[in-house]
Motif scaffolding. Structure first.
Motif, short mmCIF file in Angstrom:
data_model
loop_
_atom_site.label_atom_id
_atom_site.label_comp_id
_atom_site.label_asym_id
_atom_site.label_seq_id
_atom_site.Cartn_x
_atom_site.Cartn_y
_atom_site.Cartn_z
N THR A 70 0.83 -1.21 0.00
CA THR A 70 0.00 0.00 0.00
C THR A 70 0.86 1.26 0.00
O THR A 70 0.47 2.26 -0.61
CB THR A 70 -0.96 0.02 1.20
OG1 THR A 70 -0.23 -0.15 2.42
CG2 THR A 70 -2.01 -1.07 1.09
N GLU A 126 -3.59 1.50 11.24
CA GLU A 126 -3.54 2.61 12.19
C GLU A 126 -3.97 2.21 13.60
O GLU A 126 -3.75 2.94 14.54
CB GLU A 126 -4.39 3.77 11.69
CG GLU A 126 -3.82 4.41 10.45
CD GLU A 126 -4.73 5.48 9.87
OE1 GLU A 126 -5.90 5.56 10.27
OE2 GLU A 126 -4.25 6.21 8.99
N LEU A 155 -10.30 1.07 -3.72
CA LEU A 155 -10.19 2.17 -2.75
C LEU A 155 -10.80 1.78 -1.41
O LEU A 155 -10.25 2.11 -0.35
CB LEU A 155 -10.85 3.44 -3.30
CG LEU A 155 -10.08 4.11 -4.43
CD1 LEU A 155 -10.92 5.22 -5.07
CD2 LEU A 155 -8.76 4.68 -3.93
N LYS A 156 -11.93 1.08 -1.42
CA LYS A 156 -12.53 0.60 -0.17
C LYS A 156 -11.59 -0.35 0.54
O LYS A 156 -11.41 -0.27 1.75
CB LYS A 156 -13.88 -0.08 -0.45
CG LYS A 156 -14.98 0.88 -0.80
CD LYS A 156 -16.27 0.13 -1.08
CE LYS A 156 -17.38 1.07 -1.53
NZ LYS A 156 -18.60 0.33 -1.88
N ALA A 203 -8.32 -0.50 0.24
CA ALA A 203 -7.16 0.25 0.71
C ALA A 203 -7.48 1.03 1.98
O ALA A 203 -6.68 1.06 2.91
CB ALA A 203 -6.67 1.20 -0.38
N ASN A 204 -8.66 1.64 2.03
CA ASN A 204 -9.04 2.39 3.23
C ASN A 204 -9.26 1.45 4.41
O ASN A 204 -8.91 1.78 5.54
CB ASN A 204 -10.30 3.22 2.97
CG ASN A 204 -9.99 4.43 2.12
OD1 ASN A 204 -8.88 4.95 2.13
ND2 ASN A 204 -10.98 4.89 1.37
N PHE A 205 -9.80 0.26 4.17
CA PHE A 205 -9.98 -0.73 5.22
C PHE A 205 -8.62 -1.16 5.76
O PHE A 205 -8.40 -1.21 6.97
CB PHE A 205 -10.75 -1.94 4.69
CG PHE A 205 -10.87 -3.06 5.68
CD1 PHE A 205 -11.78 -2.97 6.73
CD2 PHE A 205 -10.09 -4.18 5.56
CE1 PHE A 205 -11.89 -4.00 7.65
CE2 PHE A 205 -10.19 -5.22 6.47
CZ PHE A 205 -11.09 -5.13 7.52
N LYS A 232 -5.81 0.49 5.54
CA LYS A 232 -5.21 1.64 6.22
C LYS A 232 -5.74 1.74 7.65
O LYS A 232 -4.99 1.98 8.58
CB LYS A 232 -5.51 2.92 5.46
CG LYS A 232 -4.91 4.15 6.08
CD LYS A 232 -5.28 5.39 5.30
CE LYS A 232 -4.79 6.62 6.04
NZ LYS A 232 -5.41 7.84 5.57
N GLY A 233 -7.04 1.54 7.82
CA GLY A 233 -7.65 1.59 9.15
C GLY A 233 -7.08 0.53 10.07
O GLY A 233 -6.85 0.76 11.25
#
Length: 88
Positions: free
Chosen positions: A16, A85, A74-75, A77-79, A81-82
């Protein structure tokens, strides 16, 4: 440091942190995008044989075509990323 990966289809994963952008295939109708892809092909950055995808993933070293839609990528990748974090 943990490296997180995104599955972009056809048994391909990319880190990512290496992803610069994810484009919808419709973006290739833009002259700037088509010019970019042409130069990337000429320079050997495009992964050949995969150019019939629904989306385009540009990394710092390669350009991939994916059968998965840009929205889904994108969904994902955002998942991811979450998850990265969160502290455990």
């Amino acid at each position: 440091m943990n490296h997180l990966f995104l599955h972009i289809g056809k048994n391909t994963v990319v880190r990512t942190k290496d992803i610069i952008m994810i484009l919808d295939r419709a973006c290739t109708e833009s002259r700037d995008t088509s010019d970019f892809l042409q130069v990337a092909r000429e320079e050997g950055f495009v992964i050949t044989g995969e150019e019939a995808g629904k989306s385009i993933i540009v990394t710092d070293k390669k350009v991939y075509f994916s059968p998965i839609s840009s929205i889904t990528l994108l969904k994902r990748a955002n998942f991811i990323k979450g998850i990265g974090e969160q502290s455990f």
